[in-house]
Design an enzyme around this catalytic site. Structure first.
Site, PDB file in Angstrom:
ATOM      1  N   GLU A  13       0.819  -1.217   0.000  1.00  0.00           N
ATOM      2  CA  GLU A  13       0.000   0.000   0.000  1.00  0.00           C
ATOM      3  C   GLU A  13       0.857   1.274   0.000  1.00  0.00           C
ATOM      4  O   GLU A  13       0.357   2.343  -0.336  1.00  0.00           O
ATOM      5  CB  GLU A  13      -0.951  -0.013   1.206  1.00  0.00           C
ATOM      6  CG  GLU A  13      -2.006  -1.103   1.069  1.00  0.00           C
ATOM      7  CD  GLU A  13      -2.801  -1.340   2.341  1.00  0.00           C
ATOM      8  OE1 GLU A  13      -3.942  -1.803   2.242  1.00  0.00           O
ATOM      9  OE2 GLU A  13      -2.283  -1.102   3.442  1.00  0.00           O
ATOM     10  N   ASP A 200     -11.962  -6.885  -2.389  1.00  0.00           N
ATOM     11  CA  ASP A 200     -12.780  -8.099  -2.220  1.00  0.00           C
ATOM     12  C   ASP A 200     -14.173  -7.701  -1.770  1.00  0.00           C
ATOM     13  O   ASP A 200     -14.426  -6.542  -1.444  1.00  0.00           O
ATOM     14  CB  ASP A 200     -12.133  -9.052  -1.199  1.00  0.00           C
ATOM     15  CG  ASP A 200     -11.977  -8.387   0.168  1.00  0.00           C
ATOM     16  OD1 ASP A 200     -10.953  -7.728   0.386  1.00  0.00           O
ATOM     17  OD2 ASP A 200     -12.906  -8.497   0.993  1.00  0.00           O
TER      18      ASP A 200
HETATM   19  N1  ADE Z   1      -9.085  -5.323   3.903  1.00  0.00           N
HETATM   20  C1  ADE Z   1      -9.356  -5.719   2.639  1.00  0.00           C
HETATM   21  N2  ADE Z   1     -10.444  -6.524   2.615  1.00  0.00           N
HETATM   22  C2  ADE Z   1     -10.862  -6.637   3.907  1.00  0.00           C
HETATM   23  C3  ADE Z   1     -11.911  -7.340   4.528  1.00  0.00           C
HETATM   24  N3  ADE Z   1     -12.734  -8.108   3.826  1.00  0.00           N
HETATM   25  N4  ADE Z   1     -12.049  -7.236   5.872  1.00  0.00           N
HETATM   26  C4  ADE Z   1     -11.184  -6.466   6.593  1.00  0.00           C
HETATM   27  N5  ADE Z   1     -10.155  -5.792   6.057  1.00  0.00           N
HETATM   28  C5  ADE Z   1     -10.002  -5.871   4.719  1.00  0.00           C
END
Ligand code: ADE
Length: 232
Positions: A13, A200
């Site tokens: 990042e 995600d």
């Molecule tokens: N960072 C990226 N995806 C995430 C998720 N599903 N839950 C917590 N932190 C995250």
């Protein structure tokens, strides 16, 4: 004189930002390496804080006390809680809250830290506008919107937990540092914004290829942040 603190939880990042930066010195505190220099024509400090709310809070306090930053930007990836936010899209925080705080037994709202007097930490309007403008300029093909970040010390990958975060908190995305950065910035009187690219869907999506999406998403955010500094 403005000095911008830029925090990412993971190496990927902040790696690109460190490369683009003219680094003057690297200072290590609390096992974190603070890259001090110039980025986008501004004094900046770029740091990987590590994952989760404790690391993020410590990092903000060091940025405040040692580096005297005037603004804090948190860049990184997040899980989507909003059907309108797909993988690769970008969410700029309007407000931020802790989804894993529960003192409801004493009459507080779920997510409300006692004695603060409110639950949601408001991001800085000027920084939101700069982030939106920067995103449109450097990532014109990307879908970007403002919304609510909900944070906790949990990676969300269960659709029932995801649904609870939507129903209870009306979150747009979830991650593990934003509320802590917002909270710590608030206590120090430093304006902040959280900028997250969706990596995600915060559920058990079968098609998820998290490492690939995570890399692409982090790179979109880095380009946005570097350009945003020129607009602050
Ligand atoms: N960072 C990226 N995806 C995430 C998720 N599903 N839950 C917590 N932190 C995250």
């Amino acid at each position: 004189m403005k000095r911008i603190g830029i925090i990412g939880a993971m190496d990927l990042e902040v790696a690109q930002l460190k490369e683009w930066m003219q680094v003057k010195e690297i200072v290590t505190k609390a096992s974190m390496d603070f890259y001090v220099g110039e980025l986008g024509g501004r004094d900046a400090v770029v740091v990987r804080c590590g994952i989760g709310k404790v690391n993020a809070a410590l990092c903000v306090q060091i940025l405040a006390d040692i580096f005297e930053v005037t603004h804090i930007i948190n860049t990184g990836v997040a899980g989507s809680l909003n059907a309108a936010l797909d993988i690769g899209d970008i969410l700029i925080s309007k407000d931020v809250l802790h989804h894993d705080v529960d003192v409801t037994i004493f009459g507080y709202q779920l997510g409300e830290v006692p004695q603060m007097g409110f639950r949601e930490f408001q991001a800085d309007e000027g920084m939101i506008d700069a982030a939106m403008a920067a995103c449109r300029e450097v990532n014109p093909g990307l879908h970007v919107r403002t919304g609510r970040v909900v944070s906790g010390d949990q990676f969300i990958s269960d659709k029932e937990v995801k649904q609870r975060l939507i129903t209870t908190f009306a979150g747009d995305c979830t991650e593990m540092e934003g509320a802590s950065i917002a909270h710590s910035s608030y206590l120090n009187g430093i304006p902040f914004v959280i900028i997250r690219a969706i990596s995600d869907k915060a559920d058990d999506s079968a098609e998820m290829d998290y490492p690939t999406f995570e890399r692409e998403a982090a790179s979109h955010c880095a380009a946005l942040v570097a350009h945003m500094l020129t607009l602050l």
